[in-house]
Write a protein that holds these residues in place. Sequence first.
Motif, mmCIF file in Angstrom:
data_model
loop_
_atom_site.group_PDB
_atom_site.id
_atom_site.type_symbol
_atom_site.label_atom_id
_atom_site.label_comp_id
_atom_site.label_asym_id
_atom_site.label_seq_id
_atom_site.Cartn_x
_atom_site.Cartn_y
_atom_site.Cartn_z
ATOM 1 N N ASN A 112 0.827 -1.209 0.000
ATOM 2 C CA ASN A 112 0.000 0.000 0.000
ATOM 3 C C ASN A 112 0.859 1.257 0.000
ATOM 4 O O ASN A 112 0.559 2.236 -0.687
ATOM 5 N N MET A 113 1.938 1.247 0.754
ATOM 6 C CA MET A 113 2.828 2.400 0.790
ATOM 7 C C MET A 113 3.501 2.613 -0.563
ATOM 8 O O MET A 113 3.597 3.744 -1.055
ATOM 9 N N ALA A 114 3.964 1.528 -1.171
ATOM 10 C CA ALA A 114 4.651 1.636 -2.459
ATOM 11 C C ALA A 114 3.729 2.111 -3.560
ATOM 12 O O ALA A 114 4.180 2.687 -4.554
ATOM 13 N N LEU B 229 12.032 -3.578 1.599
ATOM 14 C CA LEU B 229 11.818 -2.130 1.553
ATOM 15 C C LEU B 229 12.299 -1.542 0.236
ATOM 16 O O LEU B 229 11.557 -0.830 -0.455
ATOM 17 N N THR B 230 13.537 -1.791 -0.108
ATOM 18 C CA THR B 230 14.121 -1.134 -1.275
ATOM 19 C C THR B 230 13.453 -1.550 -2.570
ATOM 20 O O THR B 230 13.379 -0.747 -3.510
ATOM 21 N N ALA B 231 12.952 -2.787 -2.647
ATOM 22 C CA ALA B 231 12.236 -3.217 -3.854
ATOM 23 C C ALA B 231 10.964 -2.419 -4.057
ATOM 24 O O ALA B 231 10.444 -2.342 -5.177
ATOM 25 N N ARG B 232 10.467 -1.810 -3.000
ATOM 26 C CA ARG B 232 9.260 -0.991 -3.073
ATOM 27 C C ARG B 232 9.575 0.503 -3.070
ATOM 28 O O ARG B 232 8.687 1.329 -2.888
ATOM 29 N N GLY B 233 10.838 0.847 -3.245
ATOM 30 C CA GLY B 233 11.219 2.250 -3.301
ATOM 31 C C GLY B 233 11.282 2.932 -1.960
ATOM 32 O O GLY B 233 11.246 4.169 -1.884
ATOM 33 N N LEU B 234 11.403 2.167 -0.871
ATOM 34 C CA LEU B 234 11.444 2.713 0.485
ATOM 35 C C LEU B 234 12.860 2.610 1.032
ATOM 36 O O LEU B 234 13.511 1.570 0.910
ATOM 37 N N ALA B 235 13.332 3.671 1.656
ATOM 38 C CA ALA B 235 14.686 3.693 2.198
ATOM 39 C C ALA B 235 14.678 3.226 3.650
ATOM 40 O O ALA B 235 13.841 3.681 4.434
#
Length: 635
Positions: A68-70, A124-130
Motif C-alpha cells: 500500500n505504501m509503495a 523495503l528497497t524493492a518498493r522504493g522505500l529507504a
Amino acid sequence: MAIAALRRATKATAQASPIVSATIIDSARPNDTDAGPQGSVRAGEFNMVGQYDVDWLTQPALARLLDNMAASPMAFGSVRFFHALDSGTRASTIDDDPLDGGIVWPDVGSPMNFSRTFDALAALTARGLAPFIVLNFFPKAVAGHAATPPASLENWKLLVRRFLDELAGDTRFAAAMRDWRFEVWNEPNGAPFWRARYNPRYFDLYRATSEAVLGAGHPIRLGGPAIVYRSGTAAARRDMEDFLKFLSAERGVKCDFISLHAKGNWTSKGEPEFSNAFEAAIETAELALAIDPARFAGLEIINNEADMRVGFNVPFQARMDERFAAWMCTLMIAYNGLSSRFRAHGLRFVAASDNANQQLVQTSFDGRRSLCTRASESARDLLKLPVFNFYEILRLLGDRHGTVVAGGESFFPNSELFHLITAADTHICSVFCIYPRASTDTPRACTLNYALTDITWQRVNIARFRVDSTHSNASTAASDEARRGQFPGAAEARRIRFAQELAVSAPIQSGVALANGKFEESVTIDPYAITAYWITPHIPDRPADPTWIEASAEDGNVILRWRPNTEPYFYSYEVYVLVAGTPPEMPLSPMPLRSAMWVDTAPPPGTRTYAVRALSASSIRSNLVKSSPVTIGSR
C-alpha cells in the motif's frame, strides 16, 4: 520572527480564543530556493514511518502494508526499525521482546549472519522505500544481555563494520546506502532499551560506533541519541545538552543528525499536547547553537517518534479518525516553519511517527498505532486509516515556499489554524489544518476567505482535497460495530474502501480560466480538518499507460496492483471489471484513486478480467490496460 519571540508567542497564545474567521492572501511566486529566505520545502522530511522489529518487514501482514505504501510514491519515503544487528527473534513491542540476542552472531566463534536483516532491507528497497536503521540491541557474541553494554566494545565495532562492509558488497544496497540514516541506539536515557548509565556509557557506544563507521570508509549518515525528550524538563534538557557537549569536545566523532523522541503525551492517558513536540525541537536547536554553532550547522534535527501519545500498543481512538492525520499535518507545517526560521544555520527539522506496526492490529479500528486497520480475520486484508491520507497530501506539495501576502497573523503560532503555501514549476499546493495547540484548547470551525494570486498559467485545474470527519475517512464510513472491533461484512468493507482514499470536497475543475491569475474562495475548515488546494496548468499531455504488477485472488477478494504513475499532473486511476471485453460505464474504484492499488471486495465466484487507466488533472486519459484473468473460488 526571532526564535525566542516565536516561543513566547506560542506560549502566550496557548490559551487564546480559537480563531473563527480569517482572511489570507498568498502569492504563487516562489520566494525562495535553497539559498533563499525560507529555504526549500522537502516532503521527504515528513514521509518516514516506523516499525518495531526488522523481522516483521518480511511477514505477510507487513508485506501488504508495504504494498500500500509503495502504491503511493513520494507519500512514503523511509521506514525506521530496530533489531538490524540481532535479527531472528520477532517481537511486537518492548513488552514482549525477549532481548535474547537473535541469530546474527550467537558466539565469537561463529560467522555473522545478516540474512534476515538483508531480506527485510530488500523488502523495503524493492518498493522504493529507504531503510532508517537503528543500530540497537547486542547479539550474544557482543554482550550477555541485548540491552546491557559490555565492558569492551571491540566486538561491537567488528559487528558494525562487518554489517556496513556486507551492505556495501551487496549490489542491491551499495549505491543507495549512502542516503540511508543509521541511528545509534534508541532511548538510551532510560530503561528498558538501555540498561546502563546514559553518560558516559552511551557516549562510549556512540564513539565506538563512529570509529567503526569511519574505519569502514563507507559514506553513510550517522546520528543519535534518540533520547526520550519531555520538553521543559531539566532532565531532558540536560541529557541533550550532555550529548551535544560530547560531540563538541570530540569533533572527530561522526554525527550527521540529532534525533529525539518528543510526543504529545508521555502517558497512556490524557490528550496530546502539541507544544511538547514543538518545543522540544526548538530547545534542541537552541542548545546546539549555544554550544557549538560551527559544529552543528547544517544538521538535521529528527523527532522520529513524534506521536500523539506514548504506547503504540495501547488503544487510542484518536489514531483511528481524522485527529491523527491532523496531528501529523500540524507537525509537518510547524517543523517546516522551523527549518525556515533556522535557515541561517542550515538546520532542518524532521518529524515522523512509528505508525507502521501493523502486527499489533487485532480487530477493526482497535486504536493501535498503524497506517491501516483490518477488514477481516486475515491479517493481510487491510483498510487505510485517515492518517494514511496525510502522507498522500505530501505528494501534492511543491518544493518551494510561496509568499504570504496578508493574514499571517491569523495562523500558527497565533492561532490553532496552520497554513503552508508551496509552489513548483508544475503545480501549486496550499494546505490548511486546524489542531489545538494545547490539550485545554477547544478548537472551533474557521471561516476562511482565501485568495491565491500571481498564478501564471492561463488555464488551470483546481482540486480541493480534504481529510476530515466526512472525507478521506474510513472510520466515519464504518458502522458502530466495526469501530468497536467487529470485522465488517463484505458490503460494509466495500463501502469503507470507497471512503478510505484521499478525497476531494467537489469534483476537480479542469481548464478554468482565472481572471488576473487569481484564485479566490471562502471555505469552512472544521476542527481536525485538512484542506489542500492543488492547482496545476491545463495541458494536453497524456499520462503513461499503467503496467500491471498483480491481479490475484486473496482472502475472498481480488488484489489489483500496477506500477504507479509519477507525472506531476497525474490525478487519478480508473479501475474497471471488463464485461464482454469492454468497460462498463462506472468504474470499480472511487474518483479520485491516487494509489496504484485497489481491492475488489468479495466479488462473486468465476473468472474476471480487470483494466486500469490513468487520468491527468486536465482530464486526459491513458490507454486502458487489461489484467490477466483472475479466477475467484466460491467462499
